[in-house]
Design an enzyme around this catalytic site. Structure first.
Site, PDB file in Angstrom:
ATOM      1  N   SER A  38      -0.536 -14.484  -5.034  1.00 29.94           N
ATOM      2  CA  SER A  38       0.316 -13.600  -4.237  1.00 29.94           C
ATOM      3  C   SER A  38       1.071 -12.651  -5.156  1.00 29.94           C
ATOM      4  O   SER A  38       1.942 -13.068  -5.933  1.00 29.94           O
ATOM      5  CB  SER A  38       1.311 -14.419  -3.420  1.00 29.94           C
ATOM      6  OG  SER A  38       2.335 -13.563  -2.953  1.00 29.94           O
TER       7      SER A  38
ATOM      8  N   HIS B 263      -3.732 -11.829  -2.888  1.00 28.04           N
ATOM      9  CA  HIS B 263      -2.959 -12.059  -1.663  1.00 28.04           C
ATOM     10  C   HIS B 263      -1.840 -11.026  -1.578  1.00 28.04           C
ATOM     11  O   HIS B 263      -1.005 -10.901  -2.472  1.00 28.04           O
ATOM     12  CB  HIS B 263      -2.388 -13.478  -1.683  1.00 28.04           C
ATOM     13  CG  HIS B 263      -1.721 -13.887  -0.405  1.00 28.04           C
ATOM     14  ND1 HIS B 263      -2.426 -14.305   0.700  1.00 28.04           N
ATOM     15  CD2 HIS B 263      -0.419 -13.933  -0.055  1.00 28.04           C
ATOM     16  CE1 HIS B 263      -1.578 -14.605   1.675  1.00 28.04           C
ATOM     17  NE2 HIS B 263      -0.345 -14.391   1.246  1.00 28.04           N
TER      18      HIS B 263
ATOM     19  N   ASP C 177       1.284  -9.686   0.572  1.00 25.79           N
ATOM     20  CA  ASP C 177       2.267 -10.057   1.592  1.00 25.79           C
ATOM     21  C   ASP C 177       3.006  -8.825   2.096  1.00 25.79           C
ATOM     22  O   ASP C 177       3.873  -8.294   1.406  1.00 25.79           O
ATOM     23  CB  ASP C 177       3.288 -11.034   0.992  1.00 25.79           C
ATOM     24  CG  ASP C 177       2.694 -12.405   0.755  1.00 25.79           C
ATOM     25  OD1 ASP C 177       2.183 -13.001   1.713  1.00 25.79           O
ATOM     26  OD2 ASP C 177       2.742 -12.883  -0.399  1.00 25.79           O
TER      27      ASP C 177
ATOM     28  N   MET D  95       5.701  -7.408   4.534  1.00 28.05           N
ATOM     29  CA  MET D  95       6.850  -7.928   5.292  1.00 28.05           C
ATOM     30  C   MET D  95       7.659  -6.777   5.861  1.00 28.05           C
ATOM     31  O   MET D  95       7.918  -5.789   5.170  1.00 28.05           O
ATOM     32  CB  MET D  95       7.762  -8.733   4.373  1.00 28.05           C
ATOM     33  CG  MET D  95       7.085  -9.909   3.707  1.00 28.05           C
ATOM     34  SD  MET D  95       8.261 -10.703   2.599  1.00 28.05           S
ATOM     35  CE  MET D  95       7.312 -12.118   2.091  1.00 28.05           C
TER      36      MET D  95
ATOM     37  N   HIS E 106      -1.743 -10.520   4.235  1.00 25.23           N
ATOM     38  CA  HIS E 106      -0.946 -11.407   5.095  1.00 25.23           C
ATOM     39  C   HIS E 106       0.156 -10.564   5.724  1.00 25.23           C
ATOM     40  O   HIS E 106       1.124 -10.201   5.057  1.00 25.23           O
ATOM     41  CB  HIS E 106      -0.382 -12.539   4.212  1.00 25.23           C
ATOM     42  CG  HIS E 106       0.490 -13.514   4.925  1.00 25.23           C
ATOM     43  ND1 HIS E 106       1.272 -14.436   4.256  1.00 25.23           N
ATOM     44  CD2 HIS E 106       0.704 -13.738   6.242  1.00 25.23           C
ATOM     45  CE1 HIS E 106       1.925 -15.170   5.135  1.00 25.23           C
ATOM     46  NE2 HIS E 106       1.610 -14.764   6.348  1.00 25.23           N
TER      47      HIS E 106
ATOM     48  N   MET F  46       3.250 -10.192   7.702  1.00 21.45           N
ATOM     49  CA  MET F  46       4.438 -10.857   8.260  1.00 21.45           C
ATOM     50  C   MET F  46       5.263  -9.783   8.956  1.00 21.45           C
ATOM     51  O   MET F  46       6.334  -9.389   8.484  1.00 21.45           O
ATOM     52  CB  MET F  46       5.221 -11.557   7.146  1.00 21.45           C
ATOM     53  CG  MET F  46       4.565 -12.872   6.736  1.00 21.45           C
ATOM     54  SD  MET F  46       5.185 -13.458   5.153  1.00 21.45           S
ATOM     55  CE  MET F  46       4.159 -12.489   4.082  1.00 21.45           C
TER      56      MET F  46
ATOM     57  N   MET G  99       1.101 -21.929   6.925  1.00 23.69           N
ATOM     58  CA  MET G  99       2.266 -21.722   6.061  1.00 23.69           C
ATOM     59  C   MET G  99       2.792 -23.084   5.624  1.00 23.69           C
ATOM     60  O   MET G  99       3.030 -23.962   6.457  1.00 23.69           O
ATOM     61  CB  MET G  99       3.381 -20.970   6.796  1.00 23.69           C
ATOM     62  CG  MET G  99       3.131 -19.500   7.074  1.00 23.69           C
ATOM     63  SD  MET G  99       2.785 -18.448   5.641  1.00 23.69           S
ATOM     64  CE  MET G  99       4.145 -18.782   4.545  1.00 23.69           C
TER      65      MET G  99
ATOM     66  N   ASP H 108      -0.307 -21.483   2.084  1.00 19.15           N
ATOM     67  CA  ASP H 108       0.524 -20.451   1.462  1.00 19.15           C
ATOM     68  C   ASP H 108       1.980 -20.906   1.411  1.00 19.15           C
ATOM     69  O   ASP H 108       2.615 -21.111   2.441  1.00 19.15           O
ATOM     70  CB  ASP H 108       0.383 -19.160   2.295  1.00 19.15           C
ATOM     71  CG  ASP H 108       1.155 -17.985   1.716  1.00 19.15           C
ATOM     72  OD1 ASP H 108       1.683 -18.103   0.594  1.00 19.15           O
ATOM     73  OD2 ASP H 108       1.211 -16.949   2.396  1.00 19.15           O
TER      74      ASP H 108
HETATM   75  C1  DX5 Z   1       5.854 -16.257   1.684  1.00 19.92           C
HETATM   76  C2  DX5 Z   1       4.575 -15.526   1.318  1.00 19.92           C
HETATM   77  C3  DX5 Z   1       3.856 -16.173   0.220  1.00 19.92           C
HETATM   78  C4  DX5 Z   1       4.616 -16.240  -1.085  1.00 19.92           C
HETATM   79  C5  DX5 Z   1       4.108 -17.416  -1.847  1.00 19.92           C
HETATM   80  O1  DX5 Z   1       6.359 -15.757   2.855  1.00 19.92           O
HETATM   81  O2  DX5 Z   1       3.697 -15.487   2.417  1.00 19.92           O
HETATM   82  O3  DX5 Z   1       2.559 -15.626   0.035  1.00 19.92           O
HETATM   83  O4  DX5 Z   1       4.467 -15.071  -1.850  1.00 19.92           O
HETATM   84  O5  DX5 Z   1       4.889 -17.563  -2.980  1.00 19.92           O
HETATM   85  P1  DX5 Z   1       5.082 -18.954  -3.724  1.00 19.92           P
HETATM   86  O6  DX5 Z   1       3.714 -19.410  -4.141  1.00 19.92           O
HETATM   87  O7  DX5 Z   1       5.986 -18.619  -4.835  1.00 19.92           O
HETATM   88  O8  DX5 Z   1       5.699 -19.910  -2.717  1.00 19.92           O
HETATM   89 ZN    ZN Z   2       1.553 -14.918   2.066  1.00 17.13          ZN
END
Ligand code: DX5
Ligand code: ZN
Length: 216
Positions: free
Chosen positions: A7, A32, A34, A36, A65, A67, A136, A174
């Site tokens: 990620s 990956h 993310d 948000m 991903h 969010m 998750m 994740d």
């Molecule tokens: C959290 C994200 C993850 C995050 C994982 O909301 O979806 O992908 O970056 O990070 P670590 O591995 O540090 O928990």
């Molecule tokens: Zn993620």
């Protein structure tokens, strides 16, 4: 087949290009990403402009991903930025089936994410349409949190359902995954491993290699 999906949320954004090249060369098969929105989750990360500027750096699978609330709004944009897999949260979609159809129409692999406390039963009807389910293992929104132990049971329950229904669906986990607990997630039936802090903290190349030794 098992895959590692670092990620980039945990990467050093001042040197993002180099970080991406490093994970690619060390053998991570996915990237990956993310996205948000500051609504579905409290924070804002990044979106299509960043994706566009990194797409040319690697041929690895872009594992996006989302969010965000109502991710259907972003499917087209993500397709244009070179997403290979798009994950949407069941909790964020009023019309989940329509959202999945839209992703598939774009020729992109479709995936649904569930927060830790969301029951697997919400996948019952949609599961045959999916390429992947993201479970998750922390509450979404931040990197660097602790793995929630009760999700291990949920991973094995989902793997069992997929087997019984003779489907071919990947399970991605994740949040809070590190070299000490990754085996537990694999044993439960996960086959795509997201890791943020445990890849980007310290020596990225050796972290990826250490993960690959365990993951295969
Ligand atoms: C959290 C994200 C993850 C995050 C994982 O909301 O979806 O992908 O970056 O990070 P670590 O591995 O540090 O928990
Ligand atoms: Zn993620």
């Amino acid at each position: 087949m098992n895959y590692l999906s670092p990620s980039i949320l945990a990467a050093d954004f001042a040197h993002l290009g180099e970080e991406i090249k490093r994970i690619d060369e060390a053998g991570a098969q996915y990237v990956h990403i993310d996205v948000m929105d500051g609504r579905f989750v409290p924070t804002i990360s990044f979106g299509s402009p960043l994706m566009k500027s990194i797409r040319g750096l690697t041929e690895r699978t872009f594992d996006v991903h989302l969010m965000v609330e109502e991710p259907i709004r972003l499917v087209e944009e993500m397709a244009e930025c070179g997403a290979d897999i798009i994950t949407v949260h069941a909790e964020a979609c009023v019309h989940l089936d329509r959202t999945i159809d839209k992703i598939k129409e774009k020729g992109i692999l479709a995936s649904v994410a569930l927060n830790p406390a969301t029951d697997l039963s919400c996948l019952e009807y949609i599961l045959p349409k999916l390429d992947m389910v993201l479970l998750m293992t922390v509450n979404p929104g931040y990197g660097g949190q602790k793995y929630i132990p009760y999700v291990t049971q949920k991973i094995s329950d989902l793997r069992k359902i997929i087997k019984e229904r003779e489907l071919k669906v990947d399970i991605e986990v994740d949040g809070g995954i590190n070299l000490s607990n990754v085996q537990q997630a694999l044993d439960a039936g996960a086959n795509i491993i997201v890791a943020g802090s445990s890849v980007f903290q310290g020596d990225v190349t050796s972290n990826v290699k250490d993960f690959r030794k365990i993951i295969g």
